[in-house]
Enzyme design. Structure first.
Site, PDB file in Angstrom:
ATOM      1  N   LYS A   1       5.026   2.125 -10.654  1.00  0.00           N
ATOM      2  CA  LYS A   1       5.379   3.527 -10.898  1.00  0.00           C
ATOM      3  C   LYS A   1       6.764   3.832 -10.333  1.00  0.00           C
ATOM      4  O   LYS A   1       7.618   4.396 -10.999  1.00  0.00           O
ATOM      5  CB  LYS A   1       4.309   4.414 -10.262  1.00  0.00           C
ATOM      6  CG  LYS A   1       4.565   5.894 -10.403  1.00  0.00           C
ATOM      7  CD  LYS A   1       3.370   6.699  -9.901  1.00  0.00           C
ATOM      8  CE  LYS A   1       3.776   8.161  -9.760  1.00  0.00           C
ATOM      9  NZ  LYS A   1       2.676   9.023  -9.353  1.00  0.00           N
TER      10      LYS A   1
ATOM     11  N   GLU B   1       6.494  -5.621  -2.632  1.00  0.00           N
ATOM     12  CA  GLU B   1       5.720  -6.780  -3.103  1.00  0.00           C
ATOM     13  C   GLU B   1       6.025  -7.043  -4.580  1.00  0.00           C
ATOM     14  O   GLU B   1       6.283  -8.172  -5.005  1.00  0.00           O
ATOM     15  CB  GLU B   1       4.213  -6.524  -2.951  1.00  0.00           C
ATOM     16  CG  GLU B   1       3.707  -6.441  -1.521  1.00  0.00           C
ATOM     17  CD  GLU B   1       3.697  -5.025  -0.978  1.00  0.00           C
ATOM     18  OE1 GLU B   1       4.493  -4.186  -1.478  1.00  0.00           O
ATOM     19  OE2 GLU B   1       2.907  -4.751  -0.060  1.00  0.00           O
TER      20      GLU B   1
ATOM     21  N   GLY C   1      -0.850   6.640  -9.054  1.00  0.00           N
ATOM     22  CA  GLY C   1      -0.966   5.189  -9.221  1.00  0.00           C
ATOM     23  C   GLY C   1      -2.399   4.742  -9.457  1.00  0.00           C
ATOM     24  O   GLY C   1      -2.687   3.961 -10.369  1.00  0.00           O
ATOM     25  N   ARG C   2      -3.329   5.256  -8.657  1.00  0.00           N
ATOM     26  CA  ARG C   2      -4.727   4.787  -8.759  1.00  0.00           C
ATOM     27  C   ARG C   2      -5.465   5.435  -9.918  1.00  0.00           C
ATOM     28  O   ARG C   2      -6.657   5.178 -10.105  1.00  0.00           O
ATOM     29  CB  ARG C   2      -5.449   5.017  -7.430  1.00  0.00           C
ATOM     30  CG  ARG C   2      -5.354   6.433  -6.889  1.00  0.00           C
ATOM     31  CD  ARG C   2      -5.770   6.473  -5.410  1.00  0.00           C
ATOM     32  NE  ARG C   2      -5.595   7.791  -4.795  1.00  0.00           N
ATOM     33  CZ  ARG C   2      -4.469   8.228  -4.243  1.00  0.00           C
ATOM     34  NH1 ARG C   2      -3.383   7.478  -4.262  1.00  0.00           N
ATOM     35  NH2 ARG C   2      -4.394   9.411  -3.694  1.00  0.00           N
TER      36      ARG C   2
ATOM     37  N   GLU D   1      -8.145   5.679  -0.837  1.00  0.00           N
ATOM     38  CA  GLU D   1      -6.768   6.181  -0.797  1.00  0.00           C
ATOM     39  C   GLU D   1      -6.757   7.673  -1.142  1.00  0.00           C
ATOM     40  O   GLU D   1      -5.862   8.406  -0.738  1.00  0.00           O
ATOM     41  CB  GLU D   1      -5.862   5.394  -1.763  1.00  0.00           C
ATOM     42  CG  GLU D   1      -4.378   5.512  -1.423  1.00  0.00           C
ATOM     43  CD  GLU D   1      -3.482   4.578  -2.223  1.00  0.00           C
ATOM     44  OE1 GLU D   1      -3.314   4.792  -3.437  1.00  0.00           O
ATOM     45  OE2 GLU D   1      -2.932   3.622  -1.644  1.00  0.00           O
TER      46      GLU D   1
ATOM     47  N   HIS E   1     -27.669 -12.572  -1.730  1.00  0.00           N
ATOM     48  CA  HIS E   1     -27.711 -13.803  -0.935  1.00  0.00           C
ATOM     49  C   HIS E   1     -26.623 -13.811   0.123  1.00  0.00           C
ATOM     50  O   HIS E   1     -26.288 -14.870   0.659  1.00  0.00           O
ATOM     51  CB  HIS E   1     -27.591 -15.009  -1.869  1.00  0.00           C
ATOM     52  CG  HIS E   1     -28.736 -15.064  -2.841  1.00  0.00           C
ATOM     53  ND1 HIS E   1     -29.927 -15.683  -2.536  1.00  0.00           N
ATOM     54  CD2 HIS E   1     -28.891 -14.508  -4.065  1.00  0.00           C
ATOM     55  CE1 HIS E   1     -30.765 -15.530  -3.560  1.00  0.00           C
ATOM     56  NE2 HIS E   1     -30.156 -14.815  -4.495  1.00  0.00           N
TER      57      HIS E   1
ATOM     58  N   LYS F   1       4.395   0.424   5.927  1.00  0.00           N
ATOM     59  CA  LYS F   1       5.521  -0.034   5.094  1.00  0.00           C
ATOM     60  C   LYS F   1       6.820   0.045   5.902  1.00  0.00           C
ATOM     61  O   LYS F   1       7.639  -0.868   5.880  1.00  0.00           O
ATOM     62  CB  LYS F   1       5.667   0.860   3.860  1.00  0.00           C
ATOM     63  CG  LYS F   1       4.673   0.598   2.752  1.00  0.00           C
ATOM     64  CD  LYS F   1       5.051   1.443   1.533  1.00  0.00           C
ATOM     65  CE  LYS F   1       3.961   1.494   0.498  1.00  0.00           C
ATOM     66  NZ  LYS F   1       4.240   2.401  -0.612  1.00  0.00           N
TER      67      LYS F   1
HETATM   68  O1  F6P Z   1       1.294   1.881  -1.202  1.00  0.00           O
HETATM   69  C1  F6P Z   1       0.370   2.592  -1.945  1.00  0.00           C
HETATM   70  C2  F6P Z   1       0.841   2.769  -3.362  1.00  0.00           C
HETATM   71  O2  F6P Z   1       1.806   3.744  -3.432  1.00  0.00           O
HETATM   72  C3  F6P Z   1      -0.332   3.085  -4.272  1.00  0.00           C
HETATM   73  O3  F6P Z   1      -0.673   4.401  -4.247  1.00  0.00           O
HETATM   74  C4  F6P Z   1       0.169   2.586  -5.573  1.00  0.00           C
HETATM   75  O4  F6P Z   1      -0.864   2.416  -6.492  1.00  0.00           O
HETATM   76  C5  F6P Z   1       0.803   1.284  -5.144  1.00  0.00           C
HETATM   77  O5  F6P Z   1       1.379   1.582  -3.888  1.00  0.00           O
HETATM   78  C6  F6P Z   1       1.831   0.727  -6.079  1.00  0.00           C
HETATM   79  O6  F6P Z   1       2.899   1.603  -6.276  1.00  0.00           O
HETATM   80  P1  F6P Z   1       3.924   1.395  -7.444  1.00  0.00           P
HETATM   81  O7  F6P Z   1       3.189   1.492  -8.733  1.00  0.00           O
HETATM   82  O8  F6P Z   1       4.938   2.478  -7.280  1.00  0.00           O
HETATM   83  O9  F6P Z   1       4.539   0.031  -7.292  1.00  0.00           O
END
Ligand code: F6P
Length: 532
Positions: free
Chosen positions: A195, A201, A253-254, A339, A370, A498
Site C-alpha cells: 500500500k 521487508e 491493509g488488512r 491489529e 493431535h 519499526k
Molecule cells: O506494519 C503493519 C502494516 O502497516 C500493516 O498494517 C500492513 O498490512 C503491512 O504493514 C504492509 O503494509 P504495506 O502494504 O504498506 O507494505
C-alpha cells in the site's frame, strides 16, 4: 459497560451448558442463518437474558450509527483522518459511495476492469515473460499485502487454473531465496504489493527479485507489476504505470484483498471466481446493514466474542477450521482481529476501561486435535473455540473421508460442552485398576466440560462462501471495536519496533552498540562473534 452482563454471568456460571438444551428450540434460537451459512452459538452459556443484555450494548454504543457512517464513507478512522471503505471494493452493483462528496465507485470498477484485463492476459499468454508464457507469479508483500491473497489462493485451490503462485513476505532472505529457486526468471511475473511502497521487508525483497531477474532477462521491469496507493514510488521503482494497480487510502491493509492486492488471486482463479468472491463479501455487507441484531450474523459473532473476552475474561480464542484449505485463515484473522482491536485507548485517547480484543490463534482440525486440544479440553484456562466446517469438500470420490472430518469437528464441540465427570472416568478405568490407583487414574481422565464453542457451517468452500466468511469476520471486528470504543482501523502499535529496527541496522552492520541496553548490546556481541 459490562457490569450487568458480569452479574448475570456470575449467576449462571455453574449451570451446565448442556442443560440449556432442555429447551428443544435452543439450537434454532441460538443460531443465525444467512442463505446457506449457519452460525451456531448454542453451545455457549449465553441465554436469552445474556443475549438481551449483549444486544443492549450495540444500542448503547451506537453501533448502527457507526456502521452506517462506515459504509457511507465518513472518516471513521479518526486518528488517520480516513474513511474505511473496503465494502466499496465489493459493491459490484450497489450504486454510488461518496467520500467527501465524490463517488468512488467509477474508480473502483475501472481498476477492477484493468485488473481483469491484465489477469486475463497473464492467464492466456498474451502477456508473457521474456522466455514465454507466465508460469509463476511471485507476490511480494507483507501483512495485509500478503496474508489475504496467500490465504485465499490456498482456500480456493480447486479453482486454481492459472500460473503457480508464490508468496514472499519475510525479510529473512530464506523466504525470497526459496521462491526464486522454484521459478524461472524468464517466465515469472513479480507483483510488488505494498500500500505504502515503503515497507522495508517488501522493498528489500522486491530489489532482490529485480536483481535476480536482471541476470536472466534484458528488461526485468517488464515482468514486474505493482499494487499500491503510492504511484510516485512505483514510478521511482521503474514499474510501467500500465501494470500499476492503485487504490485509495480508505482501503486498510488488512482489508485489502478485495481490490488490487487480490491480483495474484485473480490470476490464479480467474476473474469469474474472483467476482464470485466479491459477491460473497457483498452479500454479507448487505446482510450486516439490513438484518436486525438477533438475526445479524456479524453482530452475533461479535457479541459472542465480547461475552467470552470481556464478560468472562477469556483472553484468547481459537479459530479451528475443519477445512484444510483454510490453513492460512487463523494467520489472516490474527492480523485482522489483533491489529484492529489490540488497542489500549479509546477513540478519544482515554484508557480502555477493560481489556483489548483477545489473542486469536488456531490451526485446522484434525491436526490441532493431535497437538494442542489437550489444553483446550483439560487445561486450567478456558479457550472459546470457533469451529468451521463444510458439508462437503471438493473431492467427491473421497466423501467418506470428509464425513470422518465432519464427525471429528462435531465431536470436539460436543466433548468440550459435555466433558466427563469423575464417575464416568472411574467407569472407564474400572477393571484395569483398583483402589487408590483407580482413583488416581480416573482423575486424569476427567474433563470439566462446559467449555464454549461456536460452529460456522457452510455447504462447500466456494469463492462466494469464502467471501462471505471473510466479510463476516471483518464486520465482527468492526462491531467489537465499536462496542469497546476503539479505532479498529489504525495500527500505531507497529511503529515503535519499526523505528528501532531502523536505528539498530547500523549497529548490526558493525557500528557501536553504546547506548543500547545491556541485553541488546550483549545479543549483538554474541551474534557478531558467531558470524553476524
Ligand atoms: O506494519 C503493519 C502494516 O502497516 C500493516 O498494517 C500492513 O498490512 C503491512 O504493514 C504492509 O503494509 P504495506 O502494504 O504498506 O507494505
Amino acid at each position: 459497560m459490562f457490569d450487568d452482563l458480569k452479574r448475570h454471568a456470575a449467576k449462571v456460571a455453574d449451570r451446565p451448558v448442556e442443560s440449556l438444551f432442555d429447551d428443544p428450540d435452543r439450537a434454532g434460537d441460538f443460531s443465525v442463518r444467512l442463505g446457506d451459512l449457519l452460525f451456531d452459538y448454542a453451545k455457549t452459556n449465553i441465554d436469552s437474558t445474556a443475549r438481551g443484555l449483549l444486544i443492549d450494548l450495540l444500542d448503547r454504543a451506537d453501533v448502527a450509527v457507526k456502521r452506517d457512517a462506515m459504509v457511507n464513507g465518513q472518516a471513521i478512522n479518526e486518528t488517520e483522518g480516513r474513511a474505511v471503505l473496503h465494502t466499496a471494493l465489493r459493491n459490484l452493483d450497489g450504486g454510488p459511495v461518496l467520500v467527501d462528496g465524490d463517488d468512488v465507485m467509477p474508480g473502483v470498477l475501472e481498476t477492477l476492469d484493468r485488473m481483469e484485463d491484465f489477469a486475463r492476459a497473464v492467464r492466456d499468454g498474451s502477456f508473457a515473460g521474456q522466455g514465454g508464457p507466465i508460469t509463476d507469479v511471485i507476490n511480494i508483500g507483507i501483512g495485509g499485502s500478503d496474508l489475504g491473497p496467500a490465504m485465499a489462493v490456498k482456500a480456493l485451490a480447486p479453482y486454481h487454473d492459472g500460473p503457480r503462485c508464490h508468496f514472499v513476505s519475510n525479510v529473512d532472505p530464506a523466504d525470497i531465496a526459496d521462491a526464486l529457486r522454484a521459478c524461472d526468471p524468464e517466465t515469472t511475473l513479480v507483483i510488488v504489493a505494498s500500500k505504502t511502497f515503503t515497507t522495508i521487508e517488501t522493498m528489500t525483497n522486491a530489489r532482490t527479485a529485480r536483481a535476480w531477474m536482471g541476470e536472466a532477462v534484458a528488461d526485468p521491469a517488464a515482468q514486474f507489476a505493482a499494487l499500491s496507493t503510492a504511484r510516485d514510488k512505483t514510478d521511482d521503482f521503474g514499474i510501467d504505470p500500465a501494470r500499476v494497480f492503485g487504490f485509495a487510502d480508505w482501503v486498510g491493509g488488512r482489508y485489502s484483498v478485495w481490490g488490487p492486492i487480490g491480483l495474484s488471486l485473480m490470476i490464479a482463479v480467474g476473474s469469474a471466481a474472483f467476482r464470485a468472491f466479491l459477491r460473497g463479501g457483498q452479500a454479507m455487507d448487505r446482510h450486516f446493514v439490513a438484518a436486525d441484531w438477533p438475526e445479524n450474523m456479524p453482530a452475533m459473532l461479535a457479541l459472542v466474542g465480547l461475552w467470552h473476552n470481556q464478560v468472562l475474561g477469556h483472553a484468547t480464542r481459537a479459530v479451528l477450521p475443519y477445512d484444510n484449505r483454510l490453513a492460512r485463515l487463523p494467520a489472516y484473522l490474527q492480523q485482522l482481529e489483533m491489529e484492529s482491536n489490540g488497542k489500549g485507548v479509546t477513540m478519544d485517547g482515554a484508557d480502555l476501561a477493560g481489556d483489548s480484543g483477545p489473542v486469536v490463534w488456531g490451526e485446522p482440525g484434525t491436526n490441532g486435535q493431535h497437538a494442542f486440544y489437550q489444553l483446550i479440553h483439560q487445561g486450567t484456562r478456558v479457550v472459546p473455540c470457533e469451529f468451521m466446517v463444510a458439508a462437503r469438500g471438493h473431492e467427491d470420490e473421497l466423501h467418506h473421508q470428509h464425513q470422518l472430518l465432519v464427525a471429528n469437528c462435531l465431536a470436539q464441540s460436543e466433548a468440550l460442552m459435555r466433558g466427563r465427570d469423575l464417575d464416568a472416568a472411574r467407569a472407564r478405568v474400572a477393571g484395569k485398576f483398583e483402589g487408590d490407583e483407580l482413583e488416581r487414574q480416573a482423575r486424569h481422565r476427567v474433563f470439566s466440560g462446559n467449555r464454549p464453542s461456536t460452529t460456522l457451517a457452510y455447504p462447500q468452500l466456494t469463492p462466494e462462501v469464502l467471501g462471505q466468511i471473510i466479510a463476516l469476520y471483518e464486520h465482527r471486528v468492526f462491531v467489537e471495536g465499536a462496542v469497546l470504543g476503539i479505532n479498529s482501523y489504525d495500527q500505531w502499535g507497529v511503529e515503535l519496533g519499526k523505528d528501532l529496527a531502523t536505528a539498530l541496522q547500523p549497529v548490526v552492520e558493525g557500528g557501536d552498540a553504546a547506548g543500547k541496553d545491556g541485553s541488546t548490546a550483549g545479543l549483538v556481541n554474541f551474534l557478531r562473534r558467531n558470524g553476524l
